[in-house]
Design an enzyme around this catalytic site. Structure first.
Site, PDB file in Angstrom:
ATOM      1  N   LYS A  22       0.899  -0.977  -0.015  1.00  0.00           N
ATOM      2  CA  LYS A  22       0.345  -0.045  -0.040  1.00  0.00           C
ATOM      3  C   LYS A  22       0.661   0.966  -0.297  1.00  0.00           C
ATOM      4  O   LYS A  22       1.021   2.403  -0.891  1.00  0.00           O
ATOM      5  CB  LYS A  22      -1.179  -0.066   1.294  1.00  0.00           C
ATOM      6  CG  LYS A  22      -1.702   1.233   1.809  1.00  0.00           C
ATOM      7  CD  LYS A  22      -2.554   1.335   2.849  1.00  0.00           C
ATOM      8  CE  LYS A  22      -1.910   1.279   4.160  1.00  0.00           C
ATOM      9  NZ  LYS A  22      -1.282   2.823   4.425  1.00  0.00           N
ATOM     10  N   ASN A  23       2.423   1.366   1.240  1.00  0.00           N
ATOM     11  CA  ASN A  23       2.764   2.333   0.859  1.00  0.00           C
ATOM     12  C   ASN A  23       3.472   2.877  -0.112  1.00  0.00           C
ATOM     13  O   ASN A  23       4.484   4.147  -0.398  1.00  0.00           O
ATOM     14  CB  ASN A  23       3.482   2.468   2.746  1.00  0.00           C
ATOM     15  CG  ASN A  23       2.240   2.841   3.752  1.00  0.00           C
ATOM     16  OD1 ASN A  23       1.201   3.376   2.838  1.00  0.00           O
ATOM     17  ND2 ASN A  23       3.095   2.143   4.605  1.00  0.00           N
ATOM     18  N   CYS A 117      -5.091   7.555   9.357  1.00  0.00           N
ATOM     19  CA  CYS A 117      -5.757   6.758  10.315  1.00  0.00           C
ATOM     20  C   CYS A 117      -5.322   8.195  10.985  1.00  0.00           C
ATOM     21  O   CYS A 117      -4.170   8.795  11.623  1.00  0.00           O
ATOM     22  CB  CYS A 117      -5.197   6.340  10.382  1.00  0.00           C
ATOM     23  SG  CYS A 117      -5.326   4.351  10.024  1.00  0.00           S
ATOM     24  N   ARG A 122      -0.415  14.426  13.409  1.00  0.00           N
ATOM     25  CA  ARG A 122      -0.363  14.315  12.422  1.00  0.00           C
ATOM     26  C   ARG A 122       0.315  15.348  10.690  1.00  0.00           C
ATOM     27  O   ARG A 122      -0.661  16.330  10.281  1.00  0.00           O
ATOM     28  CB  ARG A 122      -0.953  13.417  10.831  1.00  0.00           C
ATOM     29  CG  ARG A 122      -1.532  12.388  12.052  1.00  0.00           C
ATOM     30  CD  ARG A 122      -1.564  11.420  11.252  1.00  0.00           C
ATOM     31  NE  ARG A 122      -0.576  10.538  10.211  1.00  0.00           N
ATOM     32  CZ  ARG A 122      -0.481   8.964   9.875  1.00  0.00           C
ATOM     33  NH1 ARG A 122      -1.931   9.083   9.198  1.00  0.00           N
ATOM     34  NH2 ARG A 122      -0.057   8.685   8.744  1.00  0.00           N
ATOM     35  N   ASP A 306       4.450   0.706  12.366  1.00  0.00           N
ATOM     36  CA  ASP A 306       3.414   0.339  11.544  1.00  0.00           C
ATOM     37  C   ASP A 306       3.008  -1.751  11.898  1.00  0.00           C
ATOM     38  O   ASP A 306       1.597  -2.269  11.927  1.00  0.00           O
ATOM     39  CB  ASP A 306       2.925   0.117   9.795  1.00  0.00           C
ATOM     40  CG  ASP A 306       2.891   1.169   9.546  1.00  0.00           C
ATOM     41  OD1 ASP A 306       3.253   1.778   8.412  1.00  0.00           O
ATOM     42  OD2 ASP A 306       2.568   2.053  10.338  1.00  0.00           O
ATOM     43  N   ARG A 398      -8.358   0.295   3.697  1.00  0.00           N
ATOM     44  CA  ARG A 398      -7.921   0.505   3.204  1.00  0.00           C
ATOM     45  C   ARG A 398      -6.366   0.111   3.618  1.00  0.00           C
ATOM     46  O   ARG A 398      -5.839   0.513   2.560  1.00  0.00           O
ATOM     47  CB  ARG A 398      -7.517   2.150   5.107  1.00  0.00           C
ATOM     48  CG  ARG A 398      -8.481   3.157   4.646  1.00  0.00           C
ATOM     49  CD  ARG A 398      -8.297   3.592   5.769  1.00  0.00           C
ATOM     50  NE  ARG A 398      -6.604   4.233   5.520  1.00  0.00           N
ATOM     51  CZ  ARG A 398      -5.852   5.115   5.762  1.00  0.00           C
ATOM     52  NH1 ARG A 398      -6.644   5.515   7.050  1.00  0.00           N
ATOM     53  NH2 ARG A 398      -4.889   5.641   4.926  1.00  0.00           N
TER      54      ARG A 398
HETATM   55  C1  EPZ Z   1       3.368   6.772   6.283  1.00  0.00           C
HETATM   56  O1  EPZ Z   1       3.286   8.247   6.857  1.00  0.00           O
HETATM   57  C2  EPZ Z   1       2.820   5.248   6.162  1.00  0.00           C
HETATM   58  N1  EPZ Z   1       1.762   5.561   4.846  1.00  0.00           N
HETATM   59  C3  EPZ Z   1       2.743   5.186   7.632  1.00  0.00           C
HETATM   60  O2  EPZ Z   1       1.703   4.019   7.714  1.00  0.00           O
HETATM   61  C4  EPZ Z   1       3.131   4.775   8.551  1.00  0.00           C
HETATM   62  O3  EPZ Z   1       3.275   4.689  10.279  1.00  0.00           O
HETATM   63  C5  EPZ Z   1       4.338   6.440   8.828  1.00  0.00           C
HETATM   64  O4  EPZ Z   1       4.947   6.475   7.087  1.00  0.00           O
HETATM   65  C6  EPZ Z   1       5.707   5.548   9.606  1.00  0.00           C
HETATM   66  O5  EPZ Z   1       6.719   4.825   9.099  1.00  0.00           O
HETATM   67  C7  EPZ Z   1       1.992   6.075   4.242  1.00  0.00           C
HETATM   68  O6  EPZ Z   1       3.245   6.228   3.763  1.00  0.00           O
HETATM   69  C8  EPZ Z   1       0.762   6.253   2.958  1.00  0.00           C
HETATM   70  P1  EPZ Z   1       5.927  10.282   8.232  1.00  0.00           P
HETATM   71  P2  EPZ Z   1       3.932   9.577   6.797  1.00  0.00           P
HETATM   72  O7  EPZ Z   1       5.616  11.099   7.785  1.00  0.00           O
HETATM   73  O8  EPZ Z   1       4.840   9.940   5.569  1.00  0.00           O
HETATM   74  C9  EPZ Z   1       6.204  13.383  11.688  1.00  0.00           C
HETATM   75  C10 EPZ Z   1      -0.038   2.729   7.711  1.00  0.00           C
HETATM   76  O9  EPZ Z   1      -0.848   2.147   8.166  1.00  0.00           O
HETATM   77  N2  EPZ Z   1       6.052  14.064  10.940  1.00  0.00           N
HETATM   78  O10 EPZ Z   1       6.831   9.440   8.085  1.00  0.00           O
HETATM   79  O11 EPZ Z   1       2.410  10.526   6.875  1.00  0.00           O
HETATM   80  C11 EPZ Z   1       4.850  12.658  12.211  1.00  0.00           C
HETATM   81  O12 EPZ Z   1       4.014  13.868  12.364  1.00  0.00           O
HETATM   82  C12 EPZ Z   1       0.662   4.216   7.641  1.00  0.00           C
HETATM   83  O13 EPZ Z   1       0.280   1.724   6.544  1.00  0.00           O
HETATM   84  C13 EPZ Z   1       5.976  15.964  11.236  1.00  0.00           C
HETATM   85  O14 EPZ Z   1       6.340  16.213  12.830  1.00  0.00           O
HETATM   86  O15 EPZ Z   1       4.710   9.081   8.373  1.00  0.00           O
HETATM   87  C14 EPZ Z   1       5.155  11.232  12.880  1.00  0.00           C
HETATM   88  O16 EPZ Z   1       5.146  11.394  13.826  1.00  0.00           O
HETATM   89  C15 EPZ Z   1       0.634   4.878   8.748  1.00  0.00           C
HETATM   90  N3  EPZ Z   1       6.013  16.915   9.791  1.00  0.00           N
HETATM   91  C16 EPZ Z   1       6.945  10.966  11.492  1.00  0.00           C
HETATM   92  O17 EPZ Z   1       7.589  12.519  11.361  1.00  0.00           O
HETATM   93  C17 EPZ Z   1       5.624  16.110   8.923  1.00  0.00           C
HETATM   94  O18 EPZ Z   1       5.330  16.920   8.441  1.00  0.00           O
HETATM   95  C18 EPZ Z   1       6.650  10.261  10.768  1.00  0.00           C
HETATM   96  O19 EPZ Z   1       5.621  10.615  10.006  1.00  0.00           O
HETATM   97  C19 EPZ Z   1       5.537  14.331   8.547  1.00  0.00           C
HETATM   98  C20 EPZ Z   1       6.152  14.413   9.654  1.00  0.00           C
END
Ligand code: EPZ
Length: 417
Positions: A22-23, A117, A122, A306, A398
């Site tokens: 998915k990701n 989610c 986020r 995850d 999803r």
């Molecule tokens: C991706 O989400 C995945 N989703 C998530 O999978 C996964 O948990 C996550 O990466 C971490 O591996 C998809 O790829 C669609 P991040 P993403 O930006 O990109 C903070 C699932 O269940 N952050 O790496 O949203 C954020 O709050 C989903 O398949 C900021 O502070 O994750 C978090 O604490 C859930 N500012 C951390 O970084 C930003 O602008 C990691 O978030 C962006 C993120």
């Protein structure tokens, strides 16, 4: 709303082929709009709600998409829109990845905040800063984000956190910009590598994906590509946990074992026999698991956030006392409330969970609160004595393709009503 009914206690047995990631497919579908003179073909696309929503976004932008089984054909040759309405943006987190893709082709975009989610805050500040570092002017009005860029520029983007989405947005925004863009402290997840491989198959020039420093050499044009999505490592870990909680014995095919090393090592430390080859994994589980050392979630190649809920569910009936620390998403322990309804003994303290293993869980009526939390409830229900009813299936839909059919094929007593 549909629900799952699971009669637990049956060991899973057999073979299963794991669906595409998915990701990986979500950012790759966003990237497909960067080709304006050909038709891309993307194989091993899972049939998920998030993929269906992403296809809706593509069609809203004027892209034609057809699905034949697990193959999508994407034609972005017609005039591309630059606005994604709120009702589509809010259905999933990865809608934010369209921001970089639209700006790269149209040099302007109008979107709203993404959904996804509820795992705690986020924010998208790292995405915004990355595009500003590339010369974009960004205005945030109530619920709307306007991005303009008269002249795209290259630059060095230093991510304060190795955000997966912000890394993807930086790659998409810069791949058609003149010059060399560097992303420092980039996310190293395998899905980043898959996106870079797809973009390079379209004629981009990206190196270093999978490391913390990615170099994007901007090119003037991207052509269509024929590409196969990598396997879903989190779905694979989910099925392994389903086998582990039922004392089962299954073999997974079409996986990339090296993407799952921390989880495989933990399953072995729980007392499972884990035989991992390059593209298959065999697991045989004992009737009672041993509590492993503390689990700490980290960016890749650490233990994936995850998979945290999946192991929280699995360890509720392991022998001993276990600890899980969640360092990525503060709201990722919500499923503990539902697991307690099934007899789990989980104490929470900020971002730490302490699990006291109990002899067994019992069936109950529980609610999925997010995608991986829903999968965790399936794991708990499969190992529990009695019948469990799981509500809010839309969360699970999803991210899992044919979950009920696959588990039934492995011997589970599971029905969707
Ligand atoms: C991706 O989400 C995945 N989703 C998530 O999978 C996964 O948990 C996550 O990466 C971490 O591996 C998809 O790829 C669609 P991040 P993403 O930006 O990109 C903070 C699932 O269940 N952050 O790496 O949203 C954020 O709050 C989903 O398949 C900021 O502070 O994750 C978090 O604490 C859930 N500012 C951390 O970084 C930003 O602008 C990691 O978030 C962006 C993120």
């Amino acid at each position: 709303m549909s629900r799952l009914m699971i009669n637990g206690g049956k060991p899973l047995k057999g073979d299963l082929s794991v669906h595409g990631a998915k990701n990986a497919v979500l950012p790759i579908l966003a990237a497909s709009i960067l080709c304006d003179d050909g038709v891309s073909v993307i194989h091993n696309c899972p049939d998920l709600r998030d993929v269906a929503t992403t296809i809706e976004i593509l069609k809203y932008l004027g892209v034609s998409v057809t699905r034949t089984g697990h193959t999508l054909t994407v034609d972005a040759r017609s005039r591309l829109g630059n606005h994604i309405p709120k009702h589509l943006m809010q259905q999933l987190r990865s809608s934010i990845i369209f921001m970089g893709a639209i700006v790269a082709r149209k040099h302007k975009a109008k979107i709203s905040l993404p959904g996804g989610c509820e795992l705690g805050p986020r924010p998208i500040d790292l995405h915004i800063k990355a595009l500003q570092d590339l010369g974009c002017k960004i205005k945030e009005k109530k619920n709307c984000i306007l991005i303009r860029s008269k002249k795209m520029k290259c630059g060095t983007i230093h991510l304060a956190f190795p955000s997966v989405g912000a890394t993807e947005n930086a790659m998409l925004t810069s791949c058609l910009s003149p010059g060399i863009t560097i992303v420092e402290n980039a996310a190293k997840e395998p899905e980043i590598i898959d996106l870079a491989c797809f973009l390079n198959a379209m004629g981009a020039c990206i190196c270093g994906a999978g490391t913390n420093r990615i170099e994007i050499h901007g090119v003037s044009h991207l052509h269509a590509a024929d590409y196969t999505i990598m396997p879903d490592r989190i779905a694979a870990i989910t099925y392994l946990c389903c086998a582990a909680t039922t004392g089962g014995d299954i073999t997974l095919h079409n996986v990339i074992s090296e993407h799952m090393e921390p989880a495989l090592s933990l399953l072995a430390q729980c007392g499972c026999l884990v035989e991992a080859k390059e593209h298959t994994i065999h697991i045989a589980a004992p009737s009672c698991l041993t509590m492993p050392p503390a689990i700490v979630t980290e960016p890749y190649p650490g233990f994936p956030t995850d998979a945290q809920s999946l192991f929280l569910a699995l360890l509720t009936t392991a022998n001993g006392i276990g600890h899980i620390r969640e360092n990525i998403f503060s709201g990722r322990f919500k499923v503990a409330t539902e697991l307690r309804k099934m007899g789990a003994a989980i104490a929470l303290n900020n971002n730490e969970a302490t699990i006291t293993g109990v002899p067994g869980l019992h069936g109950a009526t529980v609610k999925a609160t997010d995608l991986r939390g829903g999968a965790a409830l399936v794991i708990a229900a499969l190992g529990a004595q009695g019948t469990t009813e799981i509500e809010n299936l839309h969360y699970i839909d999803r991210g899992y393709d044919n979950l009920t059919t696959n588990l039934t094929r492995l011997g589970a007593d599971i029905h969707r009503i």
